[in-house]
Design a protein around this motif. Structure first.
Motif: not given
Length: 570
Positions: A197-208
């Motif tokens: 199980y791979w997740i690419t990004f966690n919460n990209p909203w916060s990153v951006a």
């Protein structure tokens, strides 16, 4: 009997009607309902989570490179009380200890992130691969599997290598797509035989938004009106590229899944009979969750984002929209790049229409939405200014995802509640209530037909909470950050969550109330133990600093006295 062509037309019409129904969320129905006693489907996966920068510590050990959070947290005034994640929970050295906590909880899975600069110190594979970093994650993954705990791995939980920020401007630059793909490919190569199980990004909203619009988070840039949209554009492309890399190169032999974890706070219309409020609430959700989910599931940004940002850009006198566009080829490439959708959810807001000015100086992500966020003063507020307990919003959000995106496989990748307390408190009854009610709303959503496969309590441990430092605590386990050994203590919520996992749901009112009572009873003795901890820390300081200093002074004084006696004899 209908002609074949007529039957075909009927089938097409029925398909159109089904698709329309699937994408039409009913904003006017909000049935809160009573507590539901029952069990989750067989095989439902229970877990807890954390992330590399928040828990590992060892920020400059064993060849790890600098991340943007290492640099950002060292700038004075950026983090509450100038805290840093330099040591945090010292999770880097406590793998076996922490997995024993997971076993105590009877977790089915543990969600953690891999630190990009721990594997690739400059962020670039051709520069150097840090084998000690590889060994650390090998050890963590292997020990989890030995204890029958499934690893769910996030590739990017905000700790971009600092070199990539300095050289290229981080996620403002399209080159990040290839660098991130290179890093992800290395992880698939080294760990993919065991990680499924791979997740690419966690919460990209916060990153951006918080990284490139408000500057509250690393790298701390304030590129208002453009920075968040550009960063998100590149993140979406990077996600799609990594999904395709796994799909073409690794899926056949590794048989894993690749998804993304999106934050989704629910927006409820202030007045569900007012069309303007309904539209504003939908904008709130589309500008947050839909910003990333809609391209991934449907190939392009939500229409409402394109309309609003485009119109405001024209009003500013700009020739093109501040929201970037995908080419037809890119839309096709991005669409469908999600084997499962991770949902991180914490709270809800009431939303109403509000017209914001669109001048050049005032345009930004928040004003582009033309809405106001409100809270109900009756909502429980454990102390963190943004997190109110509104359980029914969780069910609403999960049903929205079901209708908007064709009922994808969902893993709840983060859900929990924080507190801000100066004193130590292990009897966290408010967290017990939060978990009980939110998990129950998730169970109701499953009864509604939402395809939820697992739940991740956020978080296993108290940890570094980004710009809030250590002032905010999400953990099931209390971590004493004053003590150099960073000991862990179970809060009452540990026992309560463990009971939910053991029963796979909620048996009956009497039993669940009994769980709560016993959980609170067990935390009292731990509270007393922890209350004595400042004395323990003080004694450690005496042992480690004062005693060696006194010994050194004694030796020096003895030497001086001996020299004095020798001189007198001579």
């Amino acid at each position: 009997m209908l002609p074949r062509c007529a039957v075909g037309v009927c089938h097409v019409l029925m398909l159109v009607l089904c698709v329309s129904a699937a994408e039409d969320f009913d904003w006017t129905k909000n049935h809160h309902g009573s507590f539901y006693y029952g069990t989750f489907p067989a095989g439902f996966s229970w877990g807890a989570g954390g992330s590399a920068y928040q828990t590992e510590g060892a920020w400059d050990k064993d060849g790890k490179g600098l991340s943007i959070w290492d640099v950002f947290s060292h700038r004075k005034g950026k983090i509450q009380q100038n805290d840093t994640g330099d040591f945090s929970c010292e999770g880097y050295y406590k793998v076996k200890d922490d997995i024993s906590l997971m076993k105590e909880l009877r977790l089915n899975h543990y969600r953690f992130s891999i630190s990009w600069p721990r594997l690739l110190p400059t962020g670039i594979k051709s520069d150097h691969v840090n084998e000690k970093g590889i060994q650390y994650y090998d050890h963590l993954i292997n020990h989890l599997l030995e204890n029958k705990i499934t690893p769910i791995v996030t590739l990017y939980h905000w700790d971009l290598p600092q070199v990539l920020q300095e050289k290229y401007g981080g996620w403002q630059n399209i080159s990040m797509v290839n660098y991130f793909n290179e890093f992800a490919n290395l992880c698939f190569e080294r760990f993919g035989d065991r990680v499924k199980y791979w997740i690419t990004f966690n919460n990209p909203w916060s990153v951006a938004v918080e990284g490139y619009e408000t500057g509250e988070h690393a790298p701390g840039l304030r590129l208002r009106g453009t920075g968040a949209y550009r960063a998100a554009h590149h993140i979406i492309k990077a996600h799609a590229k990594v999904w395709h890399t796994y799909d073409t190169q690794w899926r056949g032999k590794q048989k894993g899944l690749v998804g993304i974890s999106l934050s989704g706070e629910w927006g409820e219309p202030v007045d569900i009979s007012n069309q303007k409020d309904i539209e504003a609430a939908e904008r709130y959700v589309q500008f947050h969750l839909g910003w990333f989910a809609t391209p991934i599931f449907h190939g392009d940004y939500p229409q409402v984002m394109k309309d609003f940002i485009g119109r405001k850009s024209v009003q500013q006198g700009l020739g093109t929209s501040r929201l970037p566009t995908f080419s037809p080829q890119e839309k096709s490439y991005i669409k469908g790049t999600c084997d499962f959708l991770g949902i991180g959810h914490f709270t809800t807001r009431y939303i109403t229409q509000k017209n914001n000015p669109s001048g050049r100086s005032s345009s930004n992500y928040f004003s582009d939405r033309d809405l106001a966020e409100l809270v109900d003063p009756r909502w429980p507020d454990p102390g963190s200014e943004w997190l109110y307990a509104v359980p029914w919003g969780f069910r609403r959000l999960l049903n929205f995802v079901k209708t908007q995106y064709g009922n994808p496989m969902i893993y709840v990748t983060a859900n929990g509640v924080s507190e801000k307390m100066l004193c130590t408190e292990l009897c966290d009854e408010w967290r017990i209530v939060y978990y009980k009610d939110y998990i129950n709303e998730m169970l109701k959503a499953i009864k509604d037909g939402v395809n939820v496969k697992g739940y991740t309590a956020w978080s296993l441990l108290d940890k570094f909470e980004w710009d809030e430092g250590f002032s905010e605590r999400f953990g099931l386990y209390y971590v004493d950050f004053r003590n150099k050994n960073k000991p862990r203590y179970p809060k009452a919520s540990v026992q309560f969550y463990k009971r939910i996992i053991s029963f796979n749901g909620f048996p009956n009112q009497r039993e669940v109330e009994n769980w709560r009572r016993k959980a609170v009873e067990t935390c009292s003795s731990s509270n007393q133990l922890l209350a004595a901890d400042p004395l323990t820390s003080h004694m450690e300081m005496v042992t480690e600093i004062v005693v060696p200093t006194v010994c050194t002074l004694s030796i020096l004084l003895s030497a001086i006295f001996l020299m004095f006696l020798l001189r007198r004899r001579n």
